[in-house]
Design a protein around this motif. Sequence first.
Motif, PDB file in Angstrom:
ATOM      1  N   THR A 117       6.494  11.596  -5.384  1.00  0.00           N
ATOM      2  CA  THR A 117       6.590  13.046  -5.600  1.00  0.00           C
ATOM      3  C   THR A 117       7.971  13.592  -5.276  1.00  0.00           C
ATOM      4  O   THR A 117       8.357  14.633  -5.811  1.00  0.00           O
ATOM      5  N   PRO A 146       8.810  20.076  -8.422  1.00  0.00           N
ATOM      6  CA  PRO A 146       7.492  20.690  -8.607  1.00  0.00           C
ATOM      7  C   PRO A 146       7.579  21.939  -9.480  1.00  0.00           C
ATOM      8  O   PRO A 146       8.560  22.679  -9.437  1.00  0.00           O
ATOM      9  N   LEU A 147       6.552  22.145 -10.279  1.00  0.00           N
ATOM     10  CA  LEU A 147       6.469  23.321 -11.138  1.00  0.00           C
ATOM     11  C   LEU A 147       5.345  24.225 -10.637  1.00  0.00           C
ATOM     12  O   LEU A 147       4.226  23.767 -10.431  1.00  0.00           O
ATOM     13  N   ARG A 180      -0.904  15.975 -16.013  1.00  0.00           N
ATOM     14  CA  ARG A 180       0.446  16.355 -15.565  1.00  0.00           C
ATOM     15  C   ARG A 180       0.367  17.588 -14.651  1.00  0.00           C
ATOM     16  O   ARG A 180       1.052  17.650 -13.615  1.00  0.00           O
ATOM     17  N   GLN A 181      -0.453  18.546 -15.031  1.00  0.00           N
ATOM     18  CA  GLN A 181      -0.607  19.742 -14.205  1.00  0.00           C
ATOM     19  C   GLN A 181      -1.202  19.386 -12.838  1.00  0.00           C
ATOM     20  O   GLN A 181      -0.821  19.965 -11.813  1.00  0.00           O
ATOM     21  N   ASN A 208       1.468  18.151 -10.705  1.00  0.00           N
ATOM     22  CA  ASN A 208       2.313  19.259 -10.247  1.00  0.00           C
ATOM     23  C   ASN A 208       1.691  19.988  -9.059  1.00  0.00           C
ATOM     24  O   ASN A 208       2.393  20.412  -8.139  1.00  0.00           O
ATOM     25  N   ARG A 218       2.404  17.864  -6.104  1.00  0.00           N
ATOM     26  CA  ARG A 218       3.817  17.950  -5.736  1.00  0.00           C
ATOM     27  C   ARG A 218       4.112  19.266  -5.006  1.00  0.00           C
ATOM     28  O   ARG A 218       4.850  19.284  -4.028  1.00  0.00           O
ATOM     29  N   ASN A 219       3.557  20.361  -5.514  1.00  0.00           N
ATOM     30  CA  ASN A 219       3.757  21.663  -4.859  1.00  0.00           C
ATOM     31  C   ASN A 219       3.223  21.653  -3.438  1.00  0.00           C
ATOM     32  O   ASN A 219       3.844  22.189  -2.514  1.00  0.00           O
TER      33      ASN A 219
END
Length: 815
Positions: A31, A36-37, A470-471, A474, A477-478
């Motif tokens: 990560t 991150p998005l 993918r989301q 994310n 990762r956030n």
Amino acid sequence: MAILKAGKHIELKPEGLKWICDPEIFEDETTDKSKPLDEIVGQERAMKAIKMGVEIKSPGYNIFITGLSGTGKFTTVRKVLKTISPSCPTLNDYAYVNNFTDHDRPLLLTFPAGLAAKFSKDLSNSIKYLRENIPQLLENEPFITRRQKILNEFQSKQRKLMTDFEKKLKKDKLTLGQVKVDEIARPEILAIIDDEPVMIQQIDEYVKSKKITEKEAEKLTEKYSAYLDELKIVFKTGYKLSQEYQEKVLKLEQSAVNDLITVTFDELRKDYKSGEVSNYLADVINHIFDSLEIFKGNKPAKVSENDHSDFFKVYEVNIVLDNKSTKECPVIIETTPTYSNLFGTIEKYTDGSGGWYADFSRIRSGSVLRANGGYLVINAMDAFSEPGVWKSLKRVLLYGKLEIQDFGNALQFLPSVLKPEPIAVNTKIIMIGNNKIYSMLFGYEDDFNKIFKIKAEFDYEMKKSENAIRQYSNVIRNLVEKEDLIKFDKTAIARLVELGARYAGEKNKLTTRFAYIADLAREASFIAKDDGEKSVSAYHVNEADKSAKERYGLYETKSLEMIHEDVIMIDTEGSRVGQINGLAVYANGFFAFGKPTRITASVSLGNGNIINVERESGLSGNSHNKGMLIITGYFREKFGQKIPLSFNASIVFEQGYGNIDGDSASVAEICALISSLSGVPIKQSIAVTGSLNQKGDVQPIGGVNEKIEGFFEICKARKLNKNQGVIIPVQNVKDLMLKDDVVEAVRKKEFHIYPVITVDEAIEVLTGKNAGKLTQSGHYQLNTIYGQVEKKLKEMKNIIKPPAPGRKRKITKKK
């Protein structure tokens, strides 16, 4: 007669038991290698609804958000409002000031954002300037000379009035003096005897001493009485002279300070031209002219000497909302929606003697006003648990007016102290609750659909796709970046995505209840850190999942112990007539587990009634009762077309001592009943789950993974014998996300999972015998299970109603 064997039934292959997320679909190894998005995941429907509610400014377009806990409603709302960037109306400041006409009804002043504090400061400086300069103006020439002239005129008239009256008294041997009554001196008319003043009440003593005659005494008394009335007139005249003097002095003072006050407030009037502010400043000026005593450092005439109040407090400005530093539309998330926090309050103060008071300076605002022109987010359950909140909120939304009241006054517990001027508000309310609360309000609250026209429903799952995966990554990762967790490698992310599908209950979907995924990620990070690892892998995620289940799994452990010790009797091998292993799910919060339950059926002669023992004992829910009635309908159509159902049956969940609901045991119950009627034993190595309709079609159920795993754990503990397995509805195949050890057992053919479409397939798997099909005669083949059921039904019919003696069967020949 031997019953025909059933053909080999289709079993599920290991590949169909679980979806595996390939870690290679993620480009980055860990990560920390990716950025991150910050995006909203899986809530497109809710986003559209919120966007509409946010951007429509018409009254009533408030938003009620529903959805399961853990879907991130509060967090998402804040992100949504920032993402949508709604247009924001011009914000205002609000302040309450003293109403000089009616102190119990404070006045509201509205300013453009940031001007309330400036107005308060300007007014305070103006009052301070007048306090410093008015005394100087009234203590210097030419004011002193003019005031002295008025005083001299007053004193001259006062002396003349008293001198003329005393001359009259002297002619009749009377004079004006003073007597003390309880330390208070008051004027009194006295008689003159031997050049000495004597009170008229003592005149009898002078008659006795013969210093005056009785006739002279009577004359003095008569004159005394007459002059008493005239004395009152004199004092009234003197009082009027005093009032005239005070009025003249006040007018002189007002005239002297008029230019000073006018010039001082002209600047304020130029800077603040709104009608309400101009009217208030006019009231302030008038009050200053009427209250010059306090500007001279004296207390007002009507105030006692012991009163040490701040007499200049009436000129203060109570700013209840200052938007000076607010640059965007206000978004307030009220976590404690009490009445006072939402609508404001009026604080009271005591005088120390048991009395409670309040004034305009004690008015305090709440979240509804702070969010005016913007958005207020509150939890529905919290709001409804607070007294008075819903009633007042509904009133604010219906009429667009906020009346700040003390909590006790609002609920009419206490008499009203103040009634501040209402504030026009345009606050958009975003209420977060669940479907149960929404349905109750919509059904029972008449005005609810007028004030909450937008419903935004947060989904608890989303379709699985490459973009969704993918989301998901994310989101993880956030979380890692926000909470400073150990970095996650791609295997850990893949495993979390798999668990997302497991929690969703379907391999083609992912849960959007990210609170549970986030908890799992936090715990996996903790385990990895505790192990001294620098990154989180799939192993640590699995360990976190096991740890979570262990924390909630005490009841499951105790249940399994009782099954292993034969306290709860469950057979996993052999065969038995009228007995079957059904499967049930038990939930403990978010955690759920499956457990087999022995279901038995017994039959006797009767009239076709099927007795639900759970219902008779008060342990059956509505859905389970419905399932039993469906079984009755199925039997009537399946076997009651040509043969009367001359039996009674009872079906029971053995060793079931709690409430039972749901229809997922319908297939198991019908199979047990068919076994009991046909005499064909059921394999105890196979458990069944599935609901049923009257046509014999097997319908999908919930908790299929937990049910399969629950029976598997018992079989595994007793050692797998390669004959054990579970029958499930074919529609539930897409929901399978089974544990690795179940998949491995199926791969080794030690455990079997059979998808079925109809009851016929289920009974064949359970018995290994042919279920049977209708022949042209409308009956089932005798050497099938259904044929044996028909045979039993005929035997029962003949016992209940045997054919008449000598009666022959009529045979019709075909032409």
